[in-house]
Motif scaffolding. Structure first.
Motif, PDB file in Angstrom:
ATOM      1  N   PRO A   1      18.526  16.892  -3.195  1.00 50.33           N
ATOM      2  CA  PRO A   1      18.566  17.534  -4.506  1.00 50.33           C
ATOM      3  C   PRO A   1      18.992  16.604  -5.644  1.00 50.33           C
ATOM      4  CG  PRO A   1      19.710  18.842  -2.850  1.00 50.33           C
ATOM      5  CD  PRO A   1      19.425  17.524  -2.231  1.00 50.33           C
TER       6      PRO A   1
ATOM      7  N   ILE B   1      21.237  14.332  13.707  1.00 51.60           N
ATOM      8  CA  ILE B   1      21.786  15.447  12.939  1.00 51.60           C
ATOM      9  C   ILE B   1      22.603  14.919  11.769  1.00 51.60           C
ATOM     10  CG2 ILE B   1      23.345  17.421  13.010  1.00 51.60           C
ATOM     11  CD1 ILE B   1      22.631  17.782  15.924  1.00 51.60           C
TER      12      ILE B   1
ATOM     13  N   SER C   1      20.457  22.018  15.269  1.00 57.52           N
ATOM     14  CA  SER C   1      21.581  21.086  15.177  1.00 57.52           C
ATOM     15  C   SER C   1      22.898  21.789  15.463  1.00 57.52           C
ATOM     16  CB  SER C   1      21.655  20.476  13.777  1.00 57.52           C
ATOM     17  OG  SER C   1      20.442  19.872  13.447  1.00 57.52           O
TER      18      SER C   1
ATOM     19  N   VAL D   1      12.497  18.935   5.389  1.00 59.61           N
ATOM     20  CA  VAL D   1      13.736  19.628   5.686  1.00 59.61           C
ATOM     21  C   VAL D   1      13.397  21.070   6.052  1.00 59.61           C
ATOM     22  CG1 VAL D   1      15.796  20.560   4.597  1.00 59.61           C
ATOM     23  CG2 VAL D   1      15.154  18.202   4.200  1.00 59.61           C
ATOM     24  N   SER D   2      13.963  21.539   7.158  1.00 61.39           N
ATOM     25  CA  SER D   2      13.684  22.920   7.543  1.00 61.39           C
ATOM     26  C   SER D   2      14.939  23.540   8.147  1.00 61.39           C
ATOM     27  CB  SER D   2      12.549  22.950   8.558  1.00 61.39           C
ATOM     28  OG  SER D   2      12.788  23.924   9.525  1.00 61.39           O
ATOM     29  N   PRO D   3      15.251  24.762   7.760  1.00 55.74           N
ATOM     30  CA  PRO D   3      16.467  25.394   8.274  1.00 55.74           C
ATOM     31  C   PRO D   3      16.450  25.533   9.790  1.00 55.74           C
ATOM     32  CG  PRO D   3      15.563  26.632   6.428  1.00 55.74           C
ATOM     33  CD  PRO D   3      14.554  25.610   6.789  1.00 55.74           C
TER      34      PRO D   3
ATOM     35  N   VAL E   1      15.779  23.207  11.782  1.00 59.19           N
ATOM     36  CA  VAL E   1      16.483  22.025  12.272  1.00 59.19           C
ATOM     37  C   VAL E   1      17.993  22.235  12.156  1.00 59.19           C
ATOM     38  CG1 VAL E   1      16.819  19.559  11.976  1.00 59.19           C
ATOM     39  CG2 VAL E   1      14.565  20.531  11.655  1.00 59.19           C
ATOM     40  N   ASN E   2      18.431  22.872  11.069  1.00 63.34           N
ATOM     41  CA  ASN E   2      19.855  23.189  10.938  1.00 63.34           C
ATOM     42  C   ASN E   2      20.325  24.036  12.116  1.00 63.34           C
ATOM     43  OD1 ASN E   2      18.774  22.522   8.339  1.00 63.34           O
ATOM     44  ND2 ASN E   2      20.713  23.190   7.466  1.00 63.34           N
TER      45      ASN E   2
ATOM     46  N   ILE F   1      20.004  13.783   4.474  1.00 64.37           N
ATOM     47  CA  ILE F   1      18.731  14.157   3.833  1.00 64.37           C
ATOM     48  C   ILE F   1      18.970  15.394   2.972  1.00 64.37           C
ATOM     49  CG2 ILE F   1      16.361  14.934   4.213  1.00 64.37           C
ATOM     50  CD1 ILE F   1      16.254  13.337   6.721  1.00 64.37           C
ATOM     51  N   ILE F   2      19.719  16.344   3.538  1.00 61.20           N
ATOM     52  CA  ILE F   2      20.000  17.575   2.786  1.00 61.20           C
ATOM     53  C   ILE F   2      20.840  17.265   1.550  1.00 61.20           C
ATOM     54  CG2 ILE F   2      21.165  19.803   2.879  1.00 61.20           C
ATOM     55  CD1 ILE F   2      20.578  19.930   5.807  1.00 61.20           C
ATOM     56  N   LEU F   3      21.875  16.415   1.754  1.00 60.43           N
ATOM     57  CA  LEU F   3      22.810  16.156   0.655  1.00 60.43           C
ATOM     58  C   LEU F   3      22.153  15.370  -0.478  1.00 60.43           C
ATOM     59  CD1 LEU F   3      26.138  15.137   2.415  1.00 60.43           C
ATOM     60  CD2 LEU F   3      25.675  17.201   1.087  1.00 60.43           C
TER      61      LEU F   3
ATOM     62  N   ASN G   1      17.085  23.860   1.716  1.00 60.39           N
ATOM     63  CA  ASN G   1      18.505  23.615   1.941  1.00 60.39           C
ATOM     64  C   ASN G   1      19.158  23.246   0.623  1.00 60.39           C
ATOM     65  OD1 ASN G   1      19.354  23.802   4.776  1.00 60.39           O
ATOM     66  ND2 ASN G   1      17.633  22.416   5.092  1.00 60.39           N
TER      67      ASN G   1
ATOM     68  N   VAL H   1      27.731  21.215   5.869  1.00 60.31           N
ATOM     69  CA  VAL H   1      26.555  21.639   5.117  1.00 60.31           C
ATOM     70  C   VAL H   1      25.413  22.023   6.062  1.00 60.31           C
ATOM     71  CG1 VAL H   1      24.731  20.809   3.586  1.00 60.31           C
ATOM     72  CG2 VAL H   1      27.121  20.364   3.040  1.00 60.31           C
ATOM     73  N   VAL H   2      25.229  21.208   7.105  1.00 59.55           N
ATOM     74  CA  VAL H   2      24.168  21.514   8.075  1.00 59.55           C
ATOM     75  C   VAL H   2      24.407  22.879   8.707  1.00 59.55           C
ATOM     76  CG1 VAL H   2      23.139  20.835  10.268  1.00 59.55           C
ATOM     77  CG2 VAL H   2      23.681  19.099   8.582  1.00 59.55           C
TER      78      VAL H   2
ATOM     79  N   TYR I   1      20.273  13.744   9.227  1.00 63.68           N
ATOM     80  CA  TYR I   1      19.650  14.915   8.605  1.00 63.68           C
ATOM     81  C   TYR I   1      20.579  15.507   7.542  1.00 63.68           C
ATOM     82  CZ  TYR I   1      17.667  19.590   8.219  1.00 63.68           C
ATOM     83  OH  TYR I   1      17.144  20.748   7.747  1.00 63.68           O
ATOM     84  N   ALA I   2      21.876  15.512   7.843  1.00 66.55           N
ATOM     85  CA  ALA I   2      22.845  16.025   6.872  1.00 66.55           C
ATOM     86  C   ALA I   2      22.712  15.283   5.539  1.00 66.55           C
ATOM     87  CB  ALA I   2      24.255  15.879   7.421  1.00 66.55           C
TER      88      ALA I   2
END
Lengths: 264, 235
Positions: B95, B84, A238, A230-232, A234-235, B90-92, A39, A27-28, B87-88
């Motif tokens: 929402p 990282i 990463s 959250v900011s792309p 950082v994606n 956080i994204i998951l 995201n 996903v990242v 962070y994954a």
């Protein structure tokens, strides 16, 4: 029949575990190419976050710091760790029997403990201003143990009589080291270097305590970014970081099977 | 990742504890990434001699090449920075409104540390003698009985080693509760961090650290004792 059913069950369980391990990372990576600030849903393909990343001076500065620290710390730790590894292999009696224990202890403790003890040491004992120097010392400290272990494993797999033979043939201790020991342990030394490099460039917890205010490394920068939002971008960073570590691991792995087979 | 590799070793010092094949190999594996590769290479080399290699050649080939790949796939996530991986999550979890809850903290911790449970278990399971299972089957044990009476007791050293490898680093964790948890999800790690970096109460921070150190030492000692193969066999 039962055998087949069981293997199906096992396969499903394994698949779940691998999905659990990999989906978040996927996903990242995927969202680093997503044309949206959030995201949340896929909008379209873009590489603009990488462009944003390469325009971000704070991030680039942090990356440069990380690279410098990793190279310096890994080089120093490799030299010191190699010496420690050789000493651990050679002296296994008397007081020096504790040496492995002393070298390995920092490796086994939770990082936060090493972080706070280094912080206390730098501030209370050395009265050092936190910054580049304190980060370097900290990174060297936690890398030495790993290099020492790898070198020692490599040495343990060698036939000690070659060193005696070199001495018998008139080589000085230094010549023995330079022309016999070093070439033989070289793969282990290189693997130790690569390992220290990745450890250093990835370290967050210990750096967090000893960095002070002036110097930022890449993980610290990432931390402060993801703490806020959250900011792309950082994606994107990463994804690049993962690619870098993967390359280093591949390099180390190419070197190492040989190093470690000796022991088994 | 740095964090993680460092943690690989609490199953402590192979020579000093006189621990075992399994533990020693695990430690060496943990200490040097590359070791995993040679361990698995050895395994695959040994495989064809085992009883399961009876099927036709292509299948055997598949079996031989599969385990190292699967094994590597467990290790690879460790290659990404641990921030990282958080962070994954956080994204998951963002929402679905699960972020900043105790659930998020636990999920993040399980995610970050799962490989450290799998690795020692793998190096333990790999050493089981398949003949035992076959003998049990010949004597009429079903698959559940075989697992319960043979595989599980023999795996205990691996389970203990893995539990320690996960438990010890989690004890000192502060970044995960800070990033994934709410304001009330405070762990001793967060508390120590706070004393040193925010409220500047260093004596209190030191006391807490000392407490944590003592706990870790006791737990590490216990796990080395529990993971020693002598106990595994005695059961």
């Amino acid at each position: 029949m039962t055998r087949r059913r069981r293997s199906l069950w096992l396969r499903a369980a394994a698949l779940t575990v691998y999905a659990f391990l990999y989906l978040p990372l996927a996903v990242v990576v995927i969202f680093s190419f997503n044309d949206s600030l959030l995201n949340a849903e896929w909008v379209g393909f873009t590489t603009r976050w990488y462009a944003v990343l390469f325009d971000d001076t704070a991030m680039l500065h942090a990356a440069a710091n990380s690279l410098f620290i990793a190279l310096t710390a890994a080089t120093t730790a490799t030299v010191l760790g190699t010496m420690a590894g050789i000493a651990m292999q050679r002296w296994r009696t008397g007081f020096l029997r504790c040496l492995p224990f002393l070298v390995l202890t920092p490796v086994a403790m939770p990082e936060i403990l090493l972080g706070v003890s280094l912080l206390l040491f730098f501030r209370q004992v050395l009265d050092l201003t936190l910054g580049m120097i304190s980060i370097l010392i900290a990174h060297i400290t936690f890398s030495i143990g790993f290099v020492a272990i790898i070198v020692r494993v490599r040495l343990a797999g060698l036939d000690g009589s070659i060193f005696e033979a070199a001495r018998d043939l008139g080589a000085s201790p230094w010549q023995t080291f330079r022309h016999v020991t070093l070439p033989l342990i070289q793969p282990g030394v290189l693997a130790g270097f690569l390992m220290s490099f990745t450890l250093s460039i990835d370290d967050f917890v210990i750096t967090f305590f000893v960095a002070g205010v002036g110097v930022t490394t890449l993980p610290l920068q990432i931390y402060s970014m993801i703490k806020v939002a959250v900011s792309p971008e950082v994606n994107a960073v990463s994804t690049l970081l993962m690619a870098l570590t993967l390359t280093l691991i591949a390099l180390a792995a190419k070197r190492a099977p040989d190093t470690l087979k000796q022991r088994a | 990742m740095a964090s993680c590799w460092r943690r690989c070793s609490p199953t402590l010092f192979p020579d000093e504890t006189g621990s075992s094949n399994a533990a020693t190999r695990w430690v060496s594996a943990g200490d040097a990434k590359p070791a995993f590769i040679s361990v698995t290479a050895k395994r695959s080399a040994r495989r064809p001699a085992g009883p399961r290699a009876v099927p036709r050649a292509p299948l055997t080939k598949w079996l031989v090449s599969l385990p190292p790949t699967l094994f590597l796939l467990v290790i690879l996530p460790l290659a990404s920075n641990f921030l990282i991986r958080i962070y994954a999550w956080i994204i998951l979890l963002g929402p679905v409104d699960l972020l900043y809850t105790p659930f998020a903290v636990i999920a993040g911790m399980v995610y970050v540390h799962l490989p450290f449970m799998i690795l020692p278990l793998y190096s333990n399971l790999e050493q089981h003698d398949p003949a035992l299972l076959e003998a049990a089957q010949d004597l009429g044990a079903g698959s559940w009985t075989r697992f319960w009476r043979i595989t599980l007791p023999l795996s205990l050293p691996g389970i203990w080693a893995g539990a320690a490898l996960v438990f010890i680093p989690v004890l000192g964790m502060f970044a995960i509760p800070e990033l994934l948890g709410g304001t009330r999800d405070i762990l001793i790690g967060s508390l120590i961090k706070e004393q040193f970096l925010e409220s500047r109460d260093w004596p209190l921070g030191s006391t807490l650290s000392l407490l944590l150190t003592a706990t870790v030492l006791v737990l590490a000692g216990l796990s080395v004792w529990a993971a020693s193969p002598r106990r595994g066999r005695a059961r």
